[in-house]
Design an enzyme around this catalytic site. Structure first.
Site, PDB file in Angstrom:
ATOM      1  N   LYS A   1       0.737  -1.200   0.045  1.00  0.00           N
ATOM      2  CA  LYS A   1      -0.134  -0.025  -0.004  1.00  0.00           C
ATOM      3  C   LYS A   1       0.746   1.387  -0.326  1.00  0.00           C
ATOM      4  CE  LYS A   1      -4.684  -1.452   1.232  1.00  0.00           C
ATOM      5  NZ  LYS A   1      -5.835  -1.234   1.980  1.00  0.00           N
TER       6      LYS A   1
ATOM      7  N   LYS B   1     -11.387  -3.744  -4.715  1.00  0.00           N
ATOM      8  CA  LYS B   1     -12.166  -2.357  -5.001  1.00  0.00           C
ATOM      9  C   LYS B   1     -11.633  -1.375  -5.640  1.00  0.00           C
ATOM     10  CE  LYS B   1     -14.209  -3.235  -0.502  1.00  0.00           C
ATOM     11  NZ  LYS B   1     -13.160  -3.282   0.281  1.00  0.00           N
TER      12      LYS B   1
ATOM     13  N   LYS C   1      -4.770  -9.939  -7.175  1.00  0.00           N
ATOM     14  CA  LYS C   1      -5.819 -10.163  -6.589  1.00  0.00           C
ATOM     15  C   LYS C   1      -7.185  -8.993  -7.212  1.00  0.00           C
ATOM     16  CE  LYS C   1      -6.711  -7.691  -2.328  1.00  0.00           C
ATOM     17  NZ  LYS C   1      -7.380  -7.983  -1.242  1.00  0.00           N
TER      18      LYS C   1
HETATM   19  N1  AQP Z   1      -9.774 -10.935  -4.641  1.00  0.00           N
HETATM   20  C1  AQP Z   1     -10.172 -11.425  -3.539  1.00  0.00           C
HETATM   21  N2  AQP Z   1     -10.554 -12.444  -3.434  1.00  0.00           N
HETATM   22  C2  AQP Z   1     -10.990 -13.189  -2.080  1.00  0.00           C
HETATM   23  N3  AQP Z   1     -11.198 -12.747  -1.136  1.00  0.00           N
HETATM   24  C3  AQP Z   1     -10.933 -11.156  -1.109  1.00  0.00           C
HETATM   25  N4  AQP Z   1     -10.913 -10.056  -0.055  1.00  0.00           N
HETATM   26  C4  AQP Z   1     -10.627  -9.152  -0.789  1.00  0.00           C
HETATM   27  N5  AQP Z   1     -10.450  -9.265  -2.138  1.00  0.00           N
HETATM   28  C5  AQP Z   1     -10.410 -10.604  -2.267  1.00  0.00           C
HETATM   29  C6  AQP Z   1     -11.455 -10.343   0.969  1.00  0.00           C
HETATM   30  O1  AQP Z   1     -12.321  -9.609   1.470  1.00  0.00           O
HETATM   31  C7  AQP Z   1     -12.466  -9.269   3.160  1.00  0.00           C
HETATM   32  C8  AQP Z   1     -12.543  -7.719   3.133  1.00  0.00           C
HETATM   33  O2  AQP Z   1     -11.621  -7.220   2.533  1.00  0.00           O
HETATM   34  P1  AQP Z   1     -11.347  -5.421   2.702  1.00  0.00           P
HETATM   35  O3  AQP Z   1     -12.300  -4.710   2.306  1.00  0.00           O
HETATM   36  O4  AQP Z   1     -11.015  -5.320   4.383  1.00  0.00           O
HETATM   37  O5  AQP Z   1      -9.884  -5.060   2.206  1.00  0.00           O
HETATM   38  P2  AQP Z   1      -9.083  -5.683   1.205  1.00  0.00           P
HETATM   39  O6  AQP Z   1      -8.659  -7.164   1.462  1.00  0.00           O
HETATM   40  O7  AQP Z   1      -7.865  -4.898   1.012  1.00  0.00           O
HETATM   41  O8  AQP Z   1     -10.097  -5.635  -0.296  1.00  0.00           O
HETATM   42  P3  AQP Z   1      -9.817  -5.096  -1.459  1.00  0.00           P
HETATM   43  O9  AQP Z   1     -11.172  -5.228  -2.200  1.00  0.00           O
HETATM   44  O10 AQP Z   1      -8.710  -5.330  -2.076  1.00  0.00           O
HETATM   45  O11 AQP Z   1     -10.026  -3.599  -0.944  1.00  0.00           O
HETATM   46  P4  AQP Z   1      -8.970  -2.193  -1.323  1.00  0.00           P
HETATM   47  O12 AQP Z   1      -9.059  -2.121  -2.730  1.00  0.00           O
HETATM   48  O13 AQP Z   1      -9.670  -1.013  -0.495  1.00  0.00           O
HETATM   49  O14 AQP Z   1      -7.789  -2.464  -0.499  1.00  0.00           O
HETATM   50  C9  AQP Z   1     -11.062  -9.617   3.369  1.00  0.00           C
HETATM   51  O15 AQP Z   1     -11.453 -10.951   4.328  1.00  0.00           O
HETATM   52  C10 AQP Z   1     -10.275 -10.052   2.084  1.00  0.00           C
HETATM   53  O16 AQP Z   1      -9.544 -11.136   2.400  1.00  0.00           O
END
Ligand code: AQP
Length: 339
Positions: free
Chosen positions: A121, A206, A203
């Site tokens: 990040k 969002k 991965k």
């Molecule tokens: N691509 C993914 N495949 C499976 N699981 C996923 N998770 C996130 N992306 C995937 C799971 O979603 C939960 C919540 O995630 P989060 O919102 O706390 O943050 P994150 O993991 O950082 O998700 P994003 O979508 O990538 O958000 P941003 O872009 O804001 O950083 C977690 O249990 C995660 O494992």
């Protein structure tokens, strides 16, 4: 023993959270939120929208407010029942932030420096490498330990953070006496890591800048179809799960998760058919699977009074559950009682 007294073992407690950084992706849904709903009968579940975590990355205030309400409604639309689970917004329970400070004094600078998500990040947000981004895992430890959660459903990307939460709990318990439950990871049976449709080695996220990389669970059918048709594959033209076929492996995983079919069944179904056919089938299966979630979300989001009531109840429950733990922590570290 009294006739009505239950002999059943108490339910294990589960905690999980999701950031309100945008509409949930198909990855968040398959890897996390969809499975949360399935755990509600067997476990005592606590689910929250982690807005305190979200501000470690720059957020516009109006956007964050909207995204938080949307995320809460989405969480319910994905099957979280506020009658069965404690469902709330993290900033509504100040005990998370309070405990986080105490735990930060039992967390070493060196262990935080090793967190790969911090490294990723800070590379992605080089203009905003704030202290919150660095101490994010301590707040996550507080989220979990404040409830004495037994289990934490996590994706592979969060393993390192849970390990840190466990280490902090053990360290605190050793120094001040048994205070926290040391949480275990919970790996859902049908969870999976969903990869970007444009770069299947990354991965699905969002906050990906490329909108085609990501299927959002509120995307309409045309948008979903277009994104799958553009998904990156390979030049083999063979639908089978094999090392090196990252794009196809990802599409097969997604298709399997929404249809319940195994990789072998999918291989047989698409034998001798091109990738074009396969991508259309995946797009249709995903769009059909998500349609009820979209409809339920629209219904809930229109009913702000109901949402606000659920949020207030959830926050109250969360506060009560954690205040006792926090008071114990304060006594253990030696703070004078607040009379
Ligand atoms: N691509 C993914 N495949 C499976 N699981 C996923 N998770 C996130 N992306 C995937 C799971 O979603 C939960 C919540 O995630 P989060 O919102 O706390 O943050 P994150 O993991 O950082 O998700 P994003 O979508 O990538 O958000 P941003 O872009 O804001 O950083 C977690 O249990 C995660 O494992």
């Amino acid at each position: 023993m009294c006739q009505h007294e239950s002999t059943a073992a108490p339910k294990k407690r589960i905690f999980s959270g999701i950031q309100p950084t945008g509409v949930f992706t198909l990855g968040n849904y398959i890897g996390a939120v969809r499975n949360w709903g399935k755990l509600q009968d067997e476990y005592e579940c606590i689910y929250c929208i982690v807005d305190l975590h979200a501000i470690t990355v720059m957020q516009g205030p109006a956007e964050l407010r909207n995204n938080t309400m949307r995320a809460y409604a989405l969480m319910l639309a994905c099957g979280i029942d506020p009658q069965k689970s404690v469902a709330f917004i993290q900033s509504h329970n100040p005990n998370h932030a309070e405990l986080s400070w105490v735990l930060s004094c039992s967390t070493m600078f060196g262990e935080l420096s090793r967190m790969t998500q911090f490294k990723d990040k800070s590379a992605r947000h080089a203009d905003n490498i704030n202290a919150g981004l660095f101490t994010y895992p301590v707040l996550m430890a507080a989220d979990i330990l404040a409830y004495n959660a037994d289990l934490v459903p996590i994706g592979a990307d969060q393993k390192q953070h849970l390990e840190l939460a466990r280490n902090v709990a053990v360290r605190f318990n050793q120094r001040f006496g048994d205070t926290f439950t040391v949480p275990e990871p919970y790996v859902p049976q049908n969870g999976a890591r969903v990869m970007s449709l444009q770069d299947p080695t990354k991965k699905m996220s969002k906050s990906d800048e490329n909108a085609n990389a990501c299927v959002y669970i509120l995307d309409d059918k045309d948008t979903i179809m277009r994104k799958f048709k553009r998904a990156v594959t390979d030049s083999d033209a063979e639908v089978c799960y094999r090392e090196g076929k990252d794009g196809i492996n990802n599409l097969m995983t997604i298709y399997g998760c929404v249809t319940g079919k195994t990789m072998d069944e999918i291989t047989v179904e698409f034998a001798g058919r091109g990738y074009g056919d396969f991508k259309i089938a995946v797009g249709e299966a995903v769009a059909d699977h998500l349609a009820p979630v979209r409809n339920e979300y629209a219904r809930l989001y229109a009913d702000k009074a109901y949402l606000n009531e659920c949020i207030a109840t959830g926050s109250e429950q969360a506060y009560r559950m954690t205040r006792k733990v926090l008071s114990k922590v304060y006594r253990r570290v030696g703070f004078v009682d607040h009379k």
